[in-house]
Each structure stands twice: as structure tokens, then as C-alpha cells.
Write a protein that holds these residues in place. Structure first.
Motif, PDB file in Angstrom:
ATOM      1  N   GLU A 166       0.824  -1.207   0.000  1.00  0.00           N
ATOM      2  CA  GLU A 166       0.000   0.000   0.000  1.00  0.00           C
ATOM      3  C   GLU A 166       0.862   1.263   0.000  1.00  0.00           C
ATOM      4  N   GLY A 167       0.510   2.194  -0.876  1.00  0.00           N
ATOM      5  CA  GLY A 167       1.211   3.466  -0.956  1.00  0.00           C
ATOM      6  C   GLY A 167       2.516   3.417  -1.727  1.00  0.00           C
ATOM      7  N   THR A 168       2.819   2.271  -2.329  1.00  0.00           N
ATOM      8  CA  THR A 168       4.059   2.127  -3.093  1.00  0.00           C
ATOM      9  C   THR A 168       3.755   1.433  -4.418  1.00  0.00           C
ATOM     10  N   ARG A 169       4.781   1.268  -5.202  1.00  0.00           N
ATOM     11  CA  ARG A 169       4.683   0.459  -6.416  1.00  0.00           C
ATOM     12  C   ARG A 169       5.301  -0.924  -6.211  1.00  0.00           C
ATOM     13  N   LYS A 195       1.379 -12.382 -14.569  1.00  0.00           N
ATOM     14  CA  LYS A 195       0.702 -11.941 -13.347  1.00  0.00           C
ATOM     15  C   LYS A 195       0.921 -10.455 -13.054  1.00  0.00           C
ATOM     16  N   ILE A 196       2.031  -9.894 -13.519  1.00  0.00           N
ATOM     17  CA  ILE A 196       2.334  -8.473 -13.316  1.00  0.00           C
ATOM     18  C   ILE A 196       2.637  -7.868 -14.692  1.00  0.00           C
ATOM     19  N   PRO A 197       1.599  -7.601 -15.484  1.00  0.00           N
ATOM     20  CA  PRO A 197       1.812  -7.177 -16.875  1.00  0.00           C
ATOM     21  C   PRO A 197       2.507  -5.823 -17.025  1.00  0.00           C
ATOM     22  N   ASN A 198       2.454  -4.968 -16.041  1.00  0.00           N
ATOM     23  CA  ASN A 198       3.106  -3.662 -16.141  1.00  0.00           C
ATOM     24  C   ASN A 198       4.388  -3.618 -15.299  1.00  0.00           C
ATOM     25  N   LEU A 199       5.034  -4.765 -15.173  1.00  0.00           N
ATOM     26  CA  LEU A 199       6.282  -4.851 -14.426  1.00  0.00           C
ATOM     27  C   LEU A 199       7.333  -3.984 -15.118  1.00  0.00           C
ATOM     28  N   GLY A 200       7.936  -3.076 -14.366  1.00  0.00           N
ATOM     29  CA  GLY A 200       8.915  -2.159 -14.935  1.00  0.00           C
ATOM     30  C   GLY A 200      10.342  -2.467 -14.541  1.00  0.00           C
ATOM     31  N   ILE A 201      10.510  -3.044 -13.359  1.00  0.00           N
ATOM     32  CA  ILE A 201      11.862  -3.341 -12.879  1.00  0.00           C
ATOM     33  C   ILE A 201      11.821  -4.516 -11.910  1.00  0.00           C
ATOM     34  N   ILE A 202      12.888  -5.272 -11.948  1.00  0.00           N
ATOM     35  CA  ILE A 202      13.139  -6.288 -10.928  1.00  0.00           C
ATOM     36  C   ILE A 202      14.423  -5.877 -10.238  1.00  0.00           C
ATOM     37  N   GLN A 213      17.626 -12.495 -18.527  1.00  0.00           N
ATOM     38  CA  GLN A 213      17.389 -12.103 -19.915  1.00  0.00           C
ATOM     39  C   GLN A 213      15.995 -12.516 -20.394  1.00  0.00           C
ATOM     40  N   GLN A 214      15.439 -13.561 -19.819  1.00  0.00           N
ATOM     41  CA  GLN A 214      14.083 -13.980 -20.169  1.00  0.00           C
ATOM     42  C   GLN A 214      13.067 -12.909 -19.806  1.00  0.00           C
ATOM     43  N   ILE A 215      13.366 -12.112 -18.807  1.00  0.00           N
ATOM     44  CA  ILE A 215      12.465 -11.057 -18.361  1.00  0.00           C
ATOM     45  C   ILE A 215      12.824  -9.740 -19.042  1.00  0.00           C
ATOM     46  N   CYS A 216      14.110  -9.449 -19.133  1.00  0.00           N
ATOM     47  CA  CYS A 216      14.565  -8.177 -19.712  1.00  0.00           C
ATOM     48  C   CYS A 216      14.201  -8.040 -21.185  1.00  0.00           C
ATOM     49  N   LYS A 217      14.146  -9.154 -21.913  1.00  0.00           N
ATOM     50  CA  LYS A 217      13.797  -9.072 -23.343  1.00  0.00           C
ATOM     51  C   LYS A 217      12.372  -8.557 -23.541  1.00  0.00           C
ATOM     52  N   ASN A 218      11.592  -8.514 -22.465  1.00  0.00           N
ATOM     53  CA  ASN A 218      10.226  -8.000 -22.511  1.00  0.00           C
ATOM     54  C   ASN A 218      10.137  -6.552 -22.032  1.00  0.00           C
ATOM     55  N   GLY A 219      11.280  -5.859 -21.987  1.00  0.00           N
ATOM     56  CA  GLY A 219      11.298  -4.447 -21.634  1.00  0.00           C
ATOM     57  C   GLY A 219      11.324  -4.145 -20.157  1.00  0.00           C
ATOM     58  N   VAL A 220      11.616  -5.131 -19.340  1.00  0.00           N
ATOM     59  CA  VAL A 220      11.682  -4.935 -17.892  1.00  0.00           C
ATOM     60  C   VAL A 220      13.130  -4.634 -17.512  1.00  0.00           C
ATOM     61  N   ASP A 221      13.340  -3.559 -16.746  1.00  0.00           N
ATOM     62  CA  ASP A 221      14.678  -3.258 -16.240  1.00  0.00           C
ATOM     63  C   ASP A 221      15.052  -4.287 -15.183  1.00  0.00           C
ATOM     64  N   TYR A 222      16.338  -4.490 -15.020  1.00  0.00           N
ATOM     65  CA  TYR A 222      16.828  -5.485 -14.072  1.00  0.00           C
ATOM     66  C   TYR A 222      18.042  -4.927 -13.350  1.00  0.00           C
ATOM     67  N   LYS A 223      18.044  -5.068 -12.045  1.00  0.00           N
ATOM     68  CA  LYS A 223      19.187  -4.665 -11.231  1.00  0.00           C
ATOM     69  C   LYS A 223      19.487  -5.782 -10.246  1.00  0.00           C
ATOM     70  N   LYS A 224      20.723  -6.226 -10.227  1.00  0.00           N
ATOM     71  CA  LYS A 224      21.156  -7.278  -9.311  1.00  0.00           C
ATOM     72  C   LYS A 224      21.938  -6.643  -8.169  1.00  0.00           C
ATOM     73  N   ILE A 225      21.484  -6.885  -6.946  1.00  0.00           N
ATOM     74  CA  ILE A 225      22.196  -6.437  -5.754  1.00  0.00           C
ATOM     75  C   ILE A 225      22.383  -7.679  -4.883  1.00  0.00           C
ATOM     76  N   GLY A 248       2.392   3.784 -14.844  1.00  0.00           N
ATOM     77  CA  GLY A 248       1.999   2.884 -13.773  1.00  0.00           C
ATOM     78  C   GLY A 248       2.911   1.688 -13.608  1.00  0.00           C
ATOM     79  N   LYS A 249       4.126   1.774 -14.161  1.00  0.00           N
ATOM     80  CA  LYS A 249       5.030   0.633 -14.036  1.00  0.00           C
ATOM     81  C   LYS A 249       5.405   0.406 -12.585  1.00  0.00           C
ATOM     82  N   ARG A 250       5.542  -0.890 -12.258  1.00  0.00           N
ATOM     83  CA  ARG A 250       5.900  -1.259 -10.893  1.00  0.00           C
ATOM     84  C   ARG A 250       7.194  -2.043 -10.925  1.00  0.00           C
TER      85      ARG A 250
END
Length: 118
Positions: A20-23, A53-60, A73-85, A116-118
């Protein structure tokens, strides 16, 4: 030896509700197809299920301390940003990793302030 399902992975639902209150939406690490085959269908999570399940996923922001469970890469090829920490488990993360996480979130929210990307 092939990787097994992560410890305690089956103890949690695959995808949580938006905080709640976040993305933010917390979800378990997706698994490669061969690992999902041994899991009940309603408990599975892979790249395709996640994107469905999360069609407007913007970043992992992947906080796991390993790269063995899925291919980003399976996720990023669909336009989702990815950051590994790489974050050690079961301990409070060091301040440099917290700062890196906060910067990643801030950069994402700034870049996506009007969508509305999350």
C-alpha cells in the motif's frame, strides 16, 4: 550438482500484493523450467508466469545472493529493467547495499514518474 529449489521457497506464495502506498510487489525468485516441474502448478513461478501476473512490471531488483535460479534475460527481453544487488541472507544488509537499493528505486521512480510501471 543441479541447483535445488531454494530453502523455504515453498513456504511462501509466489507473488505478494502491492504494498500500500508504493509500487512495490514482493515475489519469490523465479525458477528455471526444470525446477518448476517438481512443484505444484499453483506454487510455480517462472519468468513467463511473473510477466503474466504483473503485466506492467517495470523493474526487478533482485536481492538474492546467487544467479543460479533463473536467467534475467528472459524477463529483460520484454522491456523490464533489471538490477542485481547480491545481498547476503539472514543478516541485516550492509549500508552500501541499502544505499544501492535506494538509489535504484529512486532512479526507477524518477524515470517512470508518469506511468503505472511497478
Amino acid at each position: 550438482m543441479a541447483p535445488a529449489i531454494p530453502d523455504r521457497w515453498l513456504d511462501y506464495t509466489p507473488i505478494g500484493k502491492q504494498i500500500e502506498g508504493t509500487r512495490f510487489i514482493a515475489f519469490k525468485v523465479p525458477l528455471k523450467e526444470h525446477l518448476n516441474k517438481s512443484i505444484l502448478r499453483h506454487q510455480r513461478l517462472d519468468a513467463n508466469i511473473l510477466l503474466e501476473k504483473i503485466p506492467n512490471l517495470g523493474i526487478i531488483i533482485d536481492l538474492t545472493n546467487t544467479n543460479r535460479y533463473y536467467n534475467p534475460q528472459q524477463i529483460c527481453k520484454n522491456g523490464v529493467d533489471y538490477k542485481k544487488i547480491c545481498t547476503p541472507g539472514r543478516v541485516t544488509p550492509p549500508s552500501n547495499l541499502v544505499k544501492e537499493f535506494r538509489k535504484c528505486v529512486k532512479d526507477f521512480l524518477t524515470k517512470n514518474s508518469s506511468n503505472g510501471k511497478r
